[in-house]
Write a protein that holds these residues in place. Sequence first.
Motif, mmCIF file in Angstrom:
data_model
loop_
_atom_site.group_PDB
_atom_site.id
_atom_site.type_symbol
_atom_site.label_atom_id
_atom_site.label_comp_id
_atom_site.label_asym_id
_atom_site.label_seq_id
_atom_site.Cartn_x
_atom_site.Cartn_y
_atom_site.Cartn_z
ATOM 1 N N PRO A 271 0.836 -1.212 0.000
ATOM 2 C CA PRO A 271 0.000 0.000 0.000
ATOM 3 C C PRO A 271 0.867 1.257 0.000
ATOM 4 O O PRO A 271 1.843 1.343 0.766
ATOM 5 N N PRO A 272 0.560 2.222 -0.846
ATOM 6 C CA PRO A 272 1.368 3.447 -0.891
ATOM 7 C C PRO A 272 1.488 4.136 0.464
ATOM 8 O O PRO A 272 2.522 4.750 0.757
ATOM 9 N N SER A 273 0.462 4.006 1.287
ATOM 10 C CA SER A 273 0.452 4.710 2.568
ATOM 11 C C SER A 273 1.521 4.223 3.536
ATOM 12 O O SER A 273 1.928 4.959 4.445
ATOM 13 N N VAL A 274 2.010 2.978 3.370
ATOM 14 C CA VAL A 274 2.987 2.442 4.318
ATOM 15 C C VAL A 274 4.407 2.486 3.770
ATOM 16 O O VAL A 274 5.361 2.243 4.520
ATOM 17 N N VAL A 275 4.557 2.784 2.470
ATOM 18 C CA VAL A 275 5.887 2.772 1.868
ATOM 19 C C VAL A 275 6.824 3.794 2.507
ATOM 20 O O VAL A 275 7.976 3.458 2.835
ATOM 21 N N PRO A 276 6.409 5.049 2.721
ATOM 22 C CA PRO A 276 7.342 6.013 3.318
ATOM 23 C C PRO A 276 7.901 5.562 4.668
ATOM 24 O O PRO A 276 9.098 5.710 4.931
ATOM 25 N N ALA A 277 7.047 5.011 5.515
ATOM 26 C CA ALA A 277 7.518 4.572 6.832
ATOM 27 C C ALA A 277 8.487 3.408 6.707
ATOM 28 O O ALA A 277 9.513 3.346 7.406
ATOM 29 N N LEU A 278 8.185 2.479 5.813
ATOM 30 C CA LEU A 278 9.078 1.331 5.617
ATOM 31 C C LEU A 278 10.426 1.780 5.063
ATOM 32 O O LEU A 278 11.480 1.274 5.459
ATOM 33 N N ARG A 279 10.390 2.746 4.169
ATOM 34 C CA ARG A 279 11.642 3.236 3.591
ATOM 35 C C ARG A 279 12.457 4.002 4.625
ATOM 36 O O ARG A 279 13.691 3.897 4.670
ATOM 37 N N SER A 280 11.782 4.764 5.466
ATOM 38 C CA SER A 280 12.490 5.595 6.444
ATOM 39 C C SER A 280 13.234 4.752 7.469
ATOM 40 O O SER A 280 14.281 5.171 7.972
ATOM 41 N N ARG A 281 12.695 3.595 7.786
ATOM 42 C CA ARG A 281 13.388 2.740 8.749
ATOM 43 C C ARG A 281 14.190 1.634 8.075
ATOM 44 O O ARG A 281 14.652 0.694 8.727
ATOM 45 N N HIS A 282 14.339 1.753 6.755
ATOM 46 C CA HIS A 282 15.174 0.827 5.984
ATOM 47 C C HIS A 282 14.794 -0.625 6.244
ATOM 48 O O HIS A 282 15.651 -1.474 6.511
ATOM 49 N N SER A 283 13.515 -0.889 6.164
ATOM 50 C CA SER A 283 13.028 -2.245 6.410
ATOM 51 C C SER A 283 13.643 -3.218 5.412
ATOM 52 O O SER A 283 13.528 -3.034 4.197
ATOM 53 N N PRO A 284 14.298 -4.284 5.898
ATOM 54 C CA PRO A 284 14.888 -5.269 4.981
ATOM 55 C C PRO A 284 13.829 -6.095 4.249
ATOM 56 O O PRO A 284 14.148 -6.789 3.288
ATOM 57 N N GLU A 285 12.580 -6.020 4.703
ATOM 58 C CA GLU A 285 11.511 -6.769 4.057
ATOM 59 C C GLU A 285 10.945 -6.044 2.842
ATOM 60 O O GLU A 285 10.273 -6.654 2.019
ATOM 61 N N LEU A 286 11.208 -4.753 2.723
ATOM 62 C CA LEU A 286 10.701 -3.964 1.602
ATOM 63 C C LEU A 286 11.664 -4.057 0.427
ATOM 64 O O LEU A 286 12.861 -3.800 0.562
ATOM 65 N N VAL A 287 11.146 -4.415 -0.734
ATOM 66 C CA VAL A 287 11.950 -4.541 -1.943
ATOM 67 C C VAL A 287 11.363 -3.623 -3.008
ATOM 68 O O VAL A 287 10.225 -3.786 -3.424
ATOM 69 N N LEU A 288 12.139 -2.652 -3.457
ATOM 70 C CA LEU A 288 11.711 -1.706 -4.482
ATOM 71 C C LEU A 288 12.669 -1.799 -5.665
ATOM 72 O O LEU A 288 13.879 -1.885 -5.475
ATOM 73 N N SER A 289 12.120 -1.766 -6.862
ATOM 74 C CA SER A 289 12.977 -1.833 -8.042
ATOM 75 C C SER A 289 12.212 -1.335 -9.258
ATOM 76 O O SER A 289 11.062 -1.718 -9.470
ATOM 77 N N PRO A 290 12.839 -0.490 -10.083
ATOM 78 C CA PRO A 290 12.170 -0.074 -11.325
ATOM 79 C C PRO A 290 12.106 -1.243 -12.299
ATOM 80 O O PRO A 290 12.946 -2.142 -12.274
ATOM 81 N N PHE A 291 11.090 -1.230 -13.132
ATOM 82 C CA PHE A 291 11.015 -2.216 -14.195
ATOM 83 C C PHE A 291 10.301 -1.614 -15.395
ATOM 84 O O PHE A 291 9.802 -0.494 -15.334
ATOM 85 N N LEU A 292 10.278 -2.340 -16.492
ATOM 86 C CA LEU A 292 9.800 -1.801 -17.763
ATOM 87 C C LEU A 292 8.281 -1.891 -17.846
ATOM 88 O O LEU A 292 7.724 -2.873 -18.353
ATOM 89 N N ALA A 293 7.609 -0.867 -17.366
ATOM 90 C CA ALA A 293 6.148 -0.862 -17.366
ATOM 91 C C ALA A 293 5.644 0.573 -17.265
ATOM 92 O O ALA A 293 6.267 1.420 -16.626
ATOM 93 N N THR A 294 4.486 0.812 -17.891
ATOM 94 C CA THR A 294 3.894 2.148 -17.955
ATOM 95 C C THR A 294 2.443 2.107 -17.517
ATOM 96 O O THR A 294 1.670 1.259 -17.981
ATOM 97 N N ALA A 295 2.064 3.007 -16.623
ATOM 98 C CA ALA A 295 0.660 3.185 -16.245
ATOM 99 C C ALA A 295 0.101 4.338 -17.066
ATOM 100 O O ALA A 295 0.748 5.383 -17.209
#
Length: 539
Positions: A271-295
């Motif tokens: 959920p977008p609402s929890v991403v900032p908090a997970l990123r701020s505490r460098h959660s090892p469970e969160l995996v983010l990566s760009p990929f080839l896709a367009t909305a």
Amino acid sequence: MPIRSPGASQTSRGFRVAIGICLAAILYGCGQSEVSSAQNEVLRRGLGGEPSTLDPAAAADNFSTEVLRDLYEGLTAESPTGDVVPGVASSWSVDPSGREYTFKLRPDARWSNGQHVRAQDFVNGMRRVTDPKQGSPVADDLRFLVGASSIIAGKSPVTNLGVYAPSDDILVLKLEHPVPYLPQLLTHAAAYPIYSDASATSHDPTRAITNGAYSLASWSPSTSIRLTRNEQYWDHASVHVPRVEYLLMTDENAQYAAFRAGQIDMTDTVPPSVVPALRSRHSPELVLSPFLATAYYGFNVSKTPFSGNLKLRQALTMAIDRKKVVDALAAGQAEAFSFVPPGIANYRPETWQWKDLSEVERVADARRLYAEAGYSVNSPLHLRLLSNSNVGIKNTAIIVASMWKDVLGIDTELLEEEYRVFLQSRHDKSRWEILRLGWTADYNDASNFLDAFRQSSENNDEGYANPDFDALLDQAAQSEDPQKRRSILETSEKIMLADYPVVPLYFFVSKRLIKSYVHGLQSNPLNHIASKSLLVEPH
């Protein structure tokens, strides 16, 4: 595979590499895995929507193809990092012209019922995809084969297709022109073999016969899809997880809660609402990566108000502040001013010249175009925007509809449908003026994105038609010069963007949560994660 992925649950694989595999392998080797068999014999994966089908010829959405990659294997396969590796074919050769490929099939490649996978099974699968009676949404992926275009158009029999099986273990593909990305394209569902038509269309585990790392065990609609390791798979010894369970959860908040409660080992969205908090505490469970896709949003250009009204389409496109959209998503998405995303091999995406205008200038131009199109605050436009049910998609639609209201005075009705219903409704142009869609690369080539807008494409929901655009794609397909081909494709995108059949919104960043005891996840540009590459450590 040209895959429309109307869901926003495109996922991630990002920063984590397979660690701890040596320890887990030791545990498997010495028998200690029996101590925790209930914990490490199943991988529970969240899936943000119900697959529309498990028929390789009919799958046009990411949820279906995600599961199909576990059930089937093509002539070639993908490594965890997205590199092409041998699949059912142990080797292949190309003639000097680049127009004929010969594949040698593995002698130990078998179907889940123990029967050998034959070259004729690939012939049958590809003929089925190109047969116009099938109406396959992935038929365009095989246009490179000799005779395919004529067959798809209903002008030739499927027996004219340039795929032949001179023996059970030799398959020959004859191409209209050289296709540099062919080995990667052959990993896609359009090129899968089929045991039989009845087997391919069946969702009954007793009748569905597949050749991949896993076999279908059960499908409980709206609940789960369960797979079991296919002991007949030629490389079954390398498949560490005996069972895979896809838990079908369209609500990303519910998927997040299930992960927190230990009911899911890996999500396919966050959920977008929890991403900032997970990123701020460098959660090892969160995996983010760009990929080839367009909305993006697609305009219904086959009827009013958008048919023949270029200025109106441009006005709506310019009225959107994409930075505010991606800031609200808060997961690192990039603003999209082109349809082809950055990172595509041998390609520089085209963009609109107005992308660098100030906000004041952009809004002023949008209002001017809106007025010239025949609308005003006193005579506003009323639109229906159709999407599948998803929190992130809905929030983005609310933001964009608010911008259209504030800048242009447009009233937008937001329509949501359950995913499988949406997949049908998108083809009914009487139900929408604007459609929310996503396009994920099937292979790393710009043509995979642009071919979706051919007038004859099954994926052209907008009804876009420009003979010059189609002709350029044909020229690019015939070109053997990489730089010339690149130039032609870039020109074709420029033409399409100037016609404004779609509104690119942002380029995806995959995002998922994964438990620390799941190993083998690696970043790749196509966001393909095969269960066979993962390992669940005792926990």
